[in-house]
Design a protein around this motif. Structure first.
Motif, PDB file in Angstrom:
ATOM      1  N   ARG A  76      23.860  31.071  53.562  1.00 46.46           N
ATOM      2  CA  ARG A  76      24.396  32.682  53.289  1.00 46.46           C
ATOM      3  C   ARG A  76      25.443  32.538  52.250  1.00 46.46           C
ATOM      4  O   ARG A  76      25.327  33.449  51.459  1.00 46.46           O
ATOM      5  N   PHE A  77      26.465  31.344  52.136  1.00 44.42           N
ATOM      6  CA  PHE A  77      27.449  31.333  51.324  1.00 44.42           C
ATOM      7  C   PHE A  77      26.940  30.714  50.171  1.00 44.42           C
ATOM      8  O   PHE A  77      27.957  30.313  49.478  1.00 44.42           O
ATOM      9  N   TYR A  78      25.671  30.011  49.956  1.00 44.47           N
ATOM     10  CA  TYR A  78      25.206  29.165  48.841  1.00 44.47           C
ATOM     11  C   TYR A  78      25.691  29.688  47.454  1.00 44.47           C
ATOM     12  O   TYR A  78      26.344  29.208  46.582  1.00 44.47           O
ATOM     13  N   GLN A  79      25.219  30.994  47.395  1.00 44.45           N
ATOM     14  CA  GLN A  79      25.301  31.503  45.803  1.00 44.45           C
ATOM     15  C   GLN A  79      26.923  31.662  45.532  1.00 44.45           C
ATOM     16  O   GLN A  79      27.239  31.677  44.413  1.00 44.45           O
ATOM     17  N   SER A  80      27.723  32.251  46.579  1.00 42.64           N
ATOM     18  CA  SER A  80      29.204  32.452  46.214  1.00 42.64           C
ATOM     19  C   SER A  80      29.996  31.125  46.006  1.00 42.64           C
ATOM     20  O   SER A  80      30.848  31.112  45.376  1.00 42.64           O
ATOM     21  N   LYS A  81      29.521  29.896  46.691  1.00 43.44           N
ATOM     22  CA  LYS A  81      30.117  28.748  46.575  1.00 43.44           C
ATOM     23  C   LYS A  81      29.617  28.060  45.279  1.00 43.44           C
ATOM     24  O   LYS A  81      30.749  27.383  44.815  1.00 43.44           O
ATOM     25  N   ILE A  82      28.550  28.196  44.958  1.00 44.47           N
ATOM     26  CA  ILE A  82      28.406  27.372  43.862  1.00 44.47           C
ATOM     27  C   ILE A  82      28.618  27.794  42.221  1.00 44.47           C
ATOM     28  O   ILE A  82      28.978  27.250  41.224  1.00 44.47           O
ATOM     29  N   GLN A  83      29.138  29.104  42.557  1.00 42.01           N
ATOM     30  CA  GLN A  83      29.890  29.745  41.266  1.00 42.01           C
ATOM     31  C   GLN A  83      31.140  29.069  41.158  1.00 42.01           C
ATOM     32  O   GLN A  83      31.732  29.081  39.813  1.00 42.01           O
ATOM     33  N   GLU A  84      31.806  28.449  42.124  1.00 40.84           N
ATOM     34  CA  GLU A  84      33.108  27.854  41.782  1.00 40.84           C
ATOM     35  C   GLU A  84      32.969  26.315  41.927  1.00 40.84           C
ATOM     36  O   GLU A  84      33.957  25.717  41.879  1.00 40.84           O
ATOM     37  N   TYR A 117      14.312  31.303  48.651  1.00 41.20           N
ATOM     38  CA  TYR A 117      14.419  31.966  47.710  1.00 41.20           C
ATOM     39  C   TYR A 117      15.376  32.821  47.372  1.00 41.20           C
ATOM     40  O   TYR A 117      15.248  33.858  48.114  1.00 41.20           O
ATOM     41  N   TRP A 118      16.324  32.859  46.354  1.00 38.19           N
ATOM     42  CA  TRP A 118      17.474  33.694  46.146  1.00 38.19           C
ATOM     43  C   TRP A 118      16.657  34.583  44.931  1.00 38.19           C
ATOM     44  O   TRP A 118      16.238  34.233  43.861  1.00 38.19           O
ATOM     45  N   LYS A 119      16.742  36.057  45.514  1.00 44.21           N
ATOM     46  CA  LYS A 119      16.209  36.939  44.360  1.00 44.21           C
ATOM     47  C   LYS A 119      17.027  37.254  43.221  1.00 44.21           C
ATOM     48  O   LYS A 119      16.686  37.743  41.973  1.00 44.21           O
ATOM     49  N   SER A 120      18.488  37.116  43.236  1.00 44.40           N
ATOM     50  CA  SER A 120      19.220  37.501  42.374  1.00 44.40           C
ATOM     51  C   SER A 120      19.241  36.494  41.120  1.00 44.40           C
ATOM     52  O   SER A 120      19.089  37.207  39.958  1.00 44.40           O
ATOM     53  N   ASP A 121      18.982  35.432  41.378  1.00 40.78           N
ATOM     54  CA  ASP A 121      19.069  34.271  40.173  1.00 40.78           C
ATOM     55  C   ASP A 121      17.583  33.677  40.168  1.00 40.78           C
ATOM     56  O   ASP A 121      17.498  32.626  39.387  1.00 40.78           O
ATOM     57  N   GLY A 122      16.837  33.784  41.313  1.00 45.58           N
ATOM     58  CA  GLY A 122      15.465  33.226  41.145  1.00 45.58           C
ATOM     59  C   GLY A 122      15.564  31.635  41.593  1.00 45.58           C
ATOM     60  O   GLY A 122      14.762  31.030  41.532  1.00 45.58           O
ATOM     61  N   THR A 123      16.791  31.130  42.406  1.00 46.69           N
ATOM     62  CA  THR A 123      17.098  29.875  42.716  1.00 46.69           C
ATOM     63  C   THR A 123      15.741  29.716  43.937  1.00 46.69           C
ATOM     64  O   THR A 123      15.727  30.658  44.802  1.00 46.69           O
ATOM     65  N   PHE A 124      15.160  28.507  43.766  1.00 50.01           N
ATOM     66  CA  PHE A 124      14.112  28.340  44.866  1.00 50.01           C
ATOM     67  C   PHE A 124      14.489  26.901  45.371  1.00 50.01           C
ATOM     68  O   PHE A 124      14.284  25.922  44.491  1.00 50.01           O
ATOM     69  N   SER A 131       3.642  23.469  42.650  1.00 47.14           N
ATOM     70  CA  SER A 131       4.605  24.515  41.565  1.00 47.14           C
ATOM     71  C   SER A 131       4.295  25.919  41.671  1.00 47.14           C
ATOM     72  O   SER A 131       5.083  26.591  41.221  1.00 47.14           O
ATOM     73  N   LEU A 132       3.471  26.230  42.411  1.00 42.60           N
ATOM     74  CA  LEU A 132       3.103  27.836  42.441  1.00 42.60           C
ATOM     75  C   LEU A 132       3.741  28.373  43.807  1.00 42.60           C
ATOM     76  O   LEU A 132       3.422  29.520  44.151  1.00 42.60           O
ATOM     77  N   ALA A 133       4.483  27.542  44.502  1.00 39.09           N
ATOM     78  CA  ALA A 133       4.975  27.782  45.857  1.00 39.09           C
ATOM     79  C   ALA A 133       5.780  29.067  45.935  1.00 39.09           C
ATOM     80  O   ALA A 133       6.024  29.747  46.919  1.00 39.09           O
ATOM     81  N   LYS A 134       6.455  29.162  44.554  1.00 38.11           N
ATOM     82  CA  LYS A 134       7.391  30.227  44.721  1.00 38.11           C
ATOM     83  C   LYS A 134       6.908  31.680  44.575  1.00 38.11           C
ATOM     84  O   LYS A 134       7.433  32.679  45.237  1.00 38.11           O
ATOM     85  N   GLN A 135       5.582  31.824  44.278  1.00 41.02           N
ATOM     86  CA  GLN A 135       5.109  33.228  44.079  1.00 41.02           C
ATOM     87  C   GLN A 135       4.826  34.184  45.359  1.00 41.02           C
ATOM     88  O   GLN A 135       5.418  35.124  45.029  1.00 41.02           O
ATOM     89  N   PRO A 136       4.412  33.453  46.313  1.00 41.78           N
ATOM     90  CA  PRO A 136       4.267  34.412  47.537  1.00 41.78           C
ATOM     91  C   PRO A 136       6.031  34.918  47.784  1.00 41.78           C
ATOM     92  O   PRO A 136       5.812  35.904  48.516  1.00 41.78           O
ATOM     93  N   PHE A 137       6.782  33.871  47.732  1.00 39.06           N
ATOM     94  CA  PHE A 137       8.419  34.431  48.144  1.00 39.06           C
ATOM     95  C   PHE A 137       8.703  35.585  47.207  1.00 39.06           C
ATOM     96  O   PHE A 137       9.466  36.616  47.576  1.00 39.06           O
ATOM     97  N   TYR A 172      18.183  36.863  50.019  1.00 36.51           N
ATOM     98  CA  TYR A 172      17.232  35.629  50.053  1.00 36.51           C
ATOM     99  C   TYR A 172      16.416  35.910  50.898  1.00 36.51           C
ATOM    100  O   TYR A 172      16.290  36.694  51.814  1.00 36.51           O
ATOM    101  N   ILE A 173      15.337  34.915  50.878  1.00 35.69           N
ATOM    102  CA  ILE A 173      14.090  34.934  51.727  1.00 35.69           C
ATOM    103  C   ILE A 173      13.739  33.427  51.903  1.00 35.69           C
ATOM    104  O   ILE A 173      13.761  32.686  51.195  1.00 35.69           O
ATOM    105  N   VAL A 174      13.527  33.451  53.323  1.00 35.23           N
ATOM    106  CA  VAL A 174      13.294  32.011  53.918  1.00 35.23           C
ATOM    107  C   VAL A 174      11.771  31.955  54.538  1.00 35.23           C
ATOM    108  O   VAL A 174      11.406  32.916  55.197  1.00 35.23           O
ATOM    109  N   GLY A 175      11.051  31.322  53.966  1.00 35.96           N
ATOM    110  CA  GLY A 175       9.609  31.145  54.251  1.00 35.96           C
ATOM    111  C   GLY A 175       9.086  29.683  54.811  1.00 35.96           C
ATOM    112  O   GLY A 175       9.609  28.793  54.288  1.00 35.96           O
ATOM    113  N   VAL A 176       8.424  29.836  56.074  1.00 36.62           N
ATOM    114  CA  VAL A 176       8.032  28.541  56.859  1.00 36.62           C
ATOM    115  C   VAL A 176       6.472  28.701  56.421  1.00 36.62           C
ATOM    116  O   VAL A 176       5.811  29.730  57.016  1.00 36.62           O
ATOM    117  N   LYS A 177       5.837  27.809  56.016  1.00 38.98           N
ATOM    118  CA  LYS A 177       4.161  27.570  55.841  1.00 38.98           C
ATOM    119  C   LYS A 177       3.723  26.563  56.902  1.00 38.98           C
ATOM    120  O   LYS A 177       4.216  25.662  57.100  1.00 38.98           O
TER     121      LYS A 177
END
Length: 576
Positions: A76-84, A117-124, A131-137, A172-177
């Motif tokens: 949840r706080f990953y994106q806010s923390k990595i900025q610092e 997958y974080w939609k704001s910056d595309g982090t995956f 290599s194509l695993a991000k597309q479904p997300f 962000y989106i969490v996917g389980v395959k």
């Protein structure tokens, strides 16, 4: 029974039985086929239900991981923390999340990969190597199960409590395959195996996964008949050429998928049809052979068996003098000879047993009479001599009770001893003892029990034991009571004293000595042992002696007499 069924009737019955068997076989064959079908269908339903339960578990497991990592604080706080953070710390944070989502894959057989997958910056962050695993997300707009390229995914989105109506608000989106190979192996559990059965999954009425190659005709038939019923397993039958199939389908609601199985019935019914043909031939052969055997049986065995049965019946009625004429040419010669020998032995045995039983009973009574303490007579004669001058009344009472006491013992007949006469003997004994000692006694007998027959010399030794080992060994003891109480089928006799008594441990040891098969050594305790075993032998296990501490602190001895047995046990064979 053999008297009422002659040979002709037996032959008629045999033929009728075979014809009835043939007619019933047609019904049984139909019922058997139906039973096999029902059994197969039920078995297939159970396998399908079992597979569904495993699939539900997999679905629950994948959903749980999706929700777990959606709510995970680190995610949840990953994106806010990595900025610092600097690049190193940001990469370490990313590695930590990777390790966290990789941990379930070590223990799970069904989950292939987990991705975030974080939609704001595309982090995956992804546990796999596709290599194509991000597309479904990137195309996910809502939470739930989705099928992408014939693969099952569970997607969870954040915010997760209030799902955003606008996909742009998804952070962000969490996917389980799920593993496709595991799903394929799971389908093998839905069928019994072999070429006659198969299983597959239908998604949007399209084949997704199958256990093996699916018959296209059955697949099309399944697509026409399946309905989204999540509560029942649906069944329909399908006929192709000479083969009959039954098809089962179950709607898996969470993943909007149909689990379908089919089984070819002819593989199971063909052996039954072959057995049917073999059965007809077997019945015909049995009919022919059976008639031949019956004819031979009647000529060579039936008449002799009937004669033997008649003679056994005579023996059963008590005729031990009956015999069978022996003919050496008869096939039953040895058996008839053995029968005659057996009956002769039984006749001699019963005669000997009756005599021996009478002698044993007489010897037992004589033995009991001889066990009466001879010192009892000496002591009372000395008492008479001592008080002859000072108390003639005491001499008269002592002489009267002593005479009655020994007259009973010397003239006693074990066949007509009653409860009242035995208590009268005890009354004489206690009267004698009360003249020479300070003893108060009381005897209570319900009048309706007095004339019941019992074994001789049961009560008097119990009373004598109460005085010798109870009252005489306790200073100040003087009370003895004999209470007879009526029970359902007999009487309960209780002899109580206020004497020395026994401890619980001593009672336990006494019972152990009485239960021994052999009498105790010496004279002490042999009287009670004798009474205990005579009671059990005549009136059953419950009739042995029992001991307990009474309200006076002394000992109470209990014995049960079962009148319904009429002196049962070994006494029951007398006069038979």
């Amino acid at each position: 029974m053999i008297k009422k069924v002659n040979m002709k009737r037996f032959i008629y019955f045999f033929v009728f039985f075979l014809l009835l068997t043939l007619s019933l076989f047609f019904v049984m064959n139909s019922l058997g086929s139906k039973t096999i079908q029902e059994s197969l269908v039920n078995s297939s339903k159970n396998q399908l239900a079992y597979t569904e339960s495993i699939l539900d578990g997999i679905i629950s497991e994948a959903s749980l991981y999706g929700i777990q990592y959606t709510a995970d604080t680190s995610v949840r706080f990953y994106q806010s923390k990595i900025q610092e953070m600097n690049n190193y710390d940001a990469q370490m944070k990313k590695n930590d999340i990777y390790d966290r989502i990789s941990a379930p894959l070590l223990s799970s057989q069904a989950i292939e990969s987990i991705g975030i997958y974080w939609k704001s910056d595309g982090t995956f962050i992804f546990t796999g190597h596709d290599s194509l695993a991000k597309q479904p997300f990137q195309k996910v707009t809502q939470r739930g199960w989705q099928i992408v390229n014939n693969n099952l995914y569970y997607f969870s989105i954040y915010p997760y409590i209030h799902e955003p109506k606008n996909p742009a608000n998804i952070q962000y989106i969490v996917g389980v395959k799920l593993k496709k190979e595991y799903l394929t192996s799971l389908l093998e559990k839905a069928v019994s195996g072999g070429e006659s059965s198969n299983a597959f999954l239908l998604v949007n009425k399209s084949l997704m996964i199958s256990n093996k190659a699916v018959d296209i005709r059955i697949e099309e038939k399944a697509k026409e008949t399946i309905t989204p019923n999540a509560h029942e397993i649906l069944k329909f039958d399908y006929h192709i050429n000479d083969d009959d199939y039954y098809v089962l389908s179950k709607y898996i609601e969470p993943i909007d998928t149909y689990l379908v199985t089919y089984t070819r019935m002819s593989d199971f019914l063909n052996p039954l049809n072959r057995n049917k043909q073999v059965f007809f031939v077997s019945i015909l052969m049995i009919l022919i052979i059976g008639l031949i055997v019956i004819f031979m049986f009647y000529r060579n065995y039936y008449r002799n068996v009937y004669l033997l049965d008649k003679k056994f019946y005579q023996v059963e009625q008590g005729n031990y003098s009956t015999r069978i004429s022996e003919n050496p040419d008869n096939q039953f010669y040895s058996l008839f000879k053995s029968f005659n020998h057996m009956v002769a032995k039984i006749q001699a045995l019963f005669a000997s047993l009756k005599i021996e039983t009478e002698l044993r009973r007489n010897a037992e009574v004589k033995q009991l009479q001889a066990q009466i303490n001879p010192h009892f007579l000496y002591n009372n004669l000395f008492f008479i001599m001592a008080v002859a001058k000072t108390s003639p009344e005491a001499v008269m009472q002592m002489s009267k009770h002593l005479a009655e006491y020994y007259r009973y013992l010397t003239k006693m007949n074990s066949d007509n001893v009653t409860l009242a006469s035995e208590l009268q003997l005890a009354d004489h004994f206690l009267s004698i003892m009360s003249l020479s000692k300070k003893i108060n006694y009381e005897i209570n007998l319900p009048p309706e029990l007095g004339e019941h027959l019992i074994m001789p010399l049961i009560i008097q030794p119990m009373v004598e034991n109460a005085i010798q080992h109870g009252i005489e060994e306790q200073q100040g003891a003087y009370r003895v009571t004999i209470d007879v109480k009526e029970l359902d089928t007999g009487a309960l006799i209780i002899v109580a004293d206020d004497g020395k008594g026994l401890t619980a441990e001593e009672i336990h040891q006494l019972m152990a000595r009485l239960e021994n098969e052999s009498p105790p050594e010496g004279s002490r305790g042999i009287g009670l042992w004798n009474i205990h075993h005579r009671l059990k032998n005549a009136y059953g296990e419950l009739s042995g002696l029992r001991f307990f501490i009474n309200d006076w602190g002394g000992l109470s001895v209990l014995a049960f007499i079962d009148f319904s047995l009429d002196e049962g046990g070994q006494y029951a064979i007398i006069d038979s």
